[in-house]
Scaffold this active site. Structure first.
Site, mmCIF file in Angstrom:
data_model
loop_
_atom_site.group_PDB
_atom_site.id
_atom_site.type_symbol
_atom_site.label_atom_id
_atom_site.label_comp_id
_atom_site.label_asym_id
_atom_site.label_seq_id
_atom_site.Cartn_x
_atom_site.Cartn_y
_atom_site.Cartn_z
ATOM 1 N N LYS A 72 0.889 -0.669 0.019
ATOM 2 C CA LYS A 72 -0.242 0.316 0.231
ATOM 3 C C LYS A 72 1.352 1.257 0.396
ATOM 4 O O LYS A 72 2.039 1.258 0.819
ATOM 5 C CB LYS A 72 -0.959 -0.449 1.876
ATOM 6 C CG LYS A 72 -1.772 0.847 1.416
ATOM 7 C CD LYS A 72 -3.008 0.685 2.173
ATOM 8 C CE LYS A 72 -4.145 1.954 2.500
ATOM 9 N NZ LYS A 72 -4.944 1.553 3.715
ATOM 10 N N SER A 78 -10.134 1.309 2.166
ATOM 11 C CA SER A 78 -9.066 2.325 1.867
ATOM 12 C C SER A 78 -7.900 1.235 1.055
ATOM 13 O O SER A 78 -6.850 1.834 -0.189
ATOM 14 C CB SER A 78 -8.223 3.372 2.865
ATOM 15 O OG SER A 78 -7.305 2.676 3.677
ATOM 16 N N SER A 95 -9.967 -0.976 7.114
ATOM 17 C CA SER A 95 -9.355 -1.282 5.756
ATOM 18 C C SER A 95 -8.457 -1.875 5.104
ATOM 19 O O SER A 95 -8.265 -1.994 3.794
ATOM 20 C CB SER A 95 -8.501 0.223 5.936
ATOM 21 O OG SER A 95 -9.311 1.115 5.481
HETATM 22 N N1 GLN Z 1 -13.507 3.923 6.019
HETATM 23 C C1 GLN Z 1 -12.967 4.371 7.664
HETATM 24 C C2 GLN Z 1 -12.373 5.101 7.579
HETATM 25 O O1 GLN Z 1 -12.713 6.041 6.859
HETATM 26 C C3 GLN Z 1 -11.728 3.294 7.575
HETATM 27 C C4 GLN Z 1 -10.358 3.420 6.823
HETATM 28 C C5 GLN Z 1 -9.287 2.526 7.262
HETATM 29 O O2 GLN Z 1 -8.593 1.919 8.757
HETATM 30 N N2 GLN Z 1 -8.076 3.668 7.267
HETATM 31 O O3 GLN Z 1 -12.200 6.070 8.237
#
Ligand code: GLN
Length: 503
Positions: free
Chosen positions: A85, A160, A184
């Protein structure tokens, strides 16, 4: 020829068997993986940068070790193509976090998780797309274009870590690393039909991973088999003096995968199963997985997590507060995009941060700045920390009764691009994953086949007690004997004729 043999289809375990049997070389594995990327990535857009030179260099090291008979000594990932990532530093690559803010940032050092994966023999393929600074659930907030779900190109891969999930699900990477602050790893794993593991907070070092919420962030693997995920976890887990929250790891995560679930108590949370917004096909899959675990000898037990419904509210206080503080360093002087031509620092900061950050990042920063301001702090931040304690206690109590918990990952299957425009609605896609980050224990997504209604991948979530991630992996391995390893998405030409015609 390597590409003809479709080496990119093989699991890590199969690749390593073939390497040791001298059926093919690490160089051929690398050619095959890069060939697959050349074929599939123009459609999927999972990669932001390729590291071909580093990949071939590593392949040469592995092939040399094979000729010496010392390949196993390279480590648990020898010969396994892996991608990262783009919030993980790898020296000499761009680490953009999919943000304009860091478009030109080149890593001067390597994150511990990345160094360990490569040190363990992994072949580094490149850096993967994500929601900007990991804020999001669809990879739509990337400043460098969207990643497409390999199962349906009109749909999001989740987020994400959408690039990581899509790369593994389409066969471009055998394994990948992602990060999970509120869901994510698990949610894109579910949307793309890949295994995604968020280990207990502290299992993997966060050093060199660009911070979002430092008390919530955790790195973990994506893979197509439970064994490959466990193997990757073996490579990256453990104490790192550069991250004071990391812990010594003494378990071999692959050791008891074959033990099965006979006699294991598996929890089900009735409030999750009755949650508003949970689609019938996802609920059905969780019930089916529970029945399968029971048929293999597990005992299904109802457990309550009475405070878990407050997890979302606590997260959208704690997450933005930590993000606000972590993102302060991107000020155009120390780090990040600098808008030229300003005479005073104030206007340079303002213009650079306005241009450099996308709208979701700006929303989180403003929210965090407000929540931490004097007078407001006691109303939100402090109670959110109290909720955190209550949720942690709920999990401790539940794990007094069961070895792991089975739950949905996301309330529904992958949605279409643009389908969810309201940020609050987007946040709800993490309703079943967030409480685990709040409490800090482990959770993973295990693909259990397509839903009966949407015919898209569905993942069930397995949740483990803190520092007993091997228990959820063992239950996942049992499910794998029923559902099989995660399939590679069928090739894009056949499946997505409709999407093509619409272009
Ligand atoms: N979707 C969640 C957020 O937008 C989690 C994101 C993540 O785990 N990085 O905060």
């Amino acid at each position: 020829m390597a590409v003809e043999r479709d080496l990119w289809r093989l699991s890590a375990a199969e690749l390593q068997r073939g390497l040791l049997a001298k059926e093919f070389s690490a160089k051929e594995i690398t050619e095959s993986a890069l060939g697959r990327i050349a074929q599939a990535d123009p459609e999927i857009h999972a990669f932001l940068e390729l590291t071909e030179k580093a990949a071939y260099k590593q392949a040469a090291r592995i092939d040399e070790a094979l000729s010496q008979g010392t390949a196993r000594e390279c480590g648990p990932l020898f010969g396994v193509p892996i991608a990262f990532k783009d919030n993980m530093n790898l020296e000499g690559t761009h680490t953009t976090c999919a943000s304009r803010m860091l478009e030109n940032y080149v890593s001067p050092y390597t994150a511990t998780c990345v160094a360990r994966a490569i040190g363990a023999g992994g072949i580094p393929l490149g850096k993967l797309n994500m929601d900007e600074f990991a804020f999001g659930s669809s990879t739509e907030t990337s400043a460098f274009g969207k990643t497409l779900n390999p199962w349906d190109r009109e749909r999001v891969p989740g987020g994400s870590s959408g690039g990581s999930a899509a790369a593994v699900a389409s066969g471009m990477a055998c394994v990948a690393l992602g990060s999970d602050t509120g869901g994510s790893i698990r949610q894109p794993g579910a949307f793309c039909g890949a295994i995604g593991v968020k280990p207990t907070y502290g299992v993997v070092s966060r050093y060199g991973v660009v911070a979002f919420g430092s008390s919530l962030d955790q790195v973990g693997p994506f893979a197509r088999t439970v064994h490959d995920a466990a193997c990757t976890l073996n490579a990256i887990a453990g104490r790192d003096p550069l991250d004071c929250t990391s812990q010594e790891s003494t378990v071999d995560f692959t050791a008891n995968l074959a033990e099965g679930v006979r006699g294991m108590k598996v929890g089900i949370v009735p409030a999750f199963m009755e949650a508003k917004g949970l689609s019938p096909e996802v609920r059905h899959k969780v019930e089916e997985a529970a029945a399968n675990l029971a048929a293999m000898g597990a005992e299904i037990v109802e457990v309550a997590l009475p405070n878990a419904q407050a997890a979302m509210s606590a997260y959208y206080v704690l997450g933005p507060c930590e993000a606000f503080s972590n993102l302060a360093r991107f000020d155009s002087v120390r780090y990040g995009y600098c808008d030229p031509g300003h005479k005073d620092l104030g206007s340079q900061y303002e213009a650079s941060r306005t241009i450099g950050f996308g709208s979701e990042a700006r929303r989180r920063i403003m929210l965090g700045s407000y929540l931490l301001s004097s007078g407001v702090y006691n109303t939100y931040y402090y109670p959110a920390q109290q909720v955190r304690t209550l949720i942690t206690r709920d999990y401790n109590e539940a794990f007094g009764k069961v070895s792991c918990i089975l739950a949905p990952v996301a309330p529904r299957t992958a949605f279409k691009f643009g389908e969810i425009a309201d940020p609050a609605e987007m946040y709800l896609t993490d309703m079943f994953t967030i409480s685990i980050n709040i409490a800090g224990n482990g959770g993973m997504s295990m693909p259990v086949g397509p839903g009966e209604e949407t015919h898209l991948p569905i993942g069930v979530q397995l949740i483990a007690p803190a520092f007993h991630d091997e228990l959820m992996l063992r239950a996942a391995a049992a499910l794998e004997t029923v559902y099989g390893p995660a399939p590679i998405a069928p090739d894009f030409d056949g499946l997505n004729d409709n999407a093509k015609a619409g272009e």
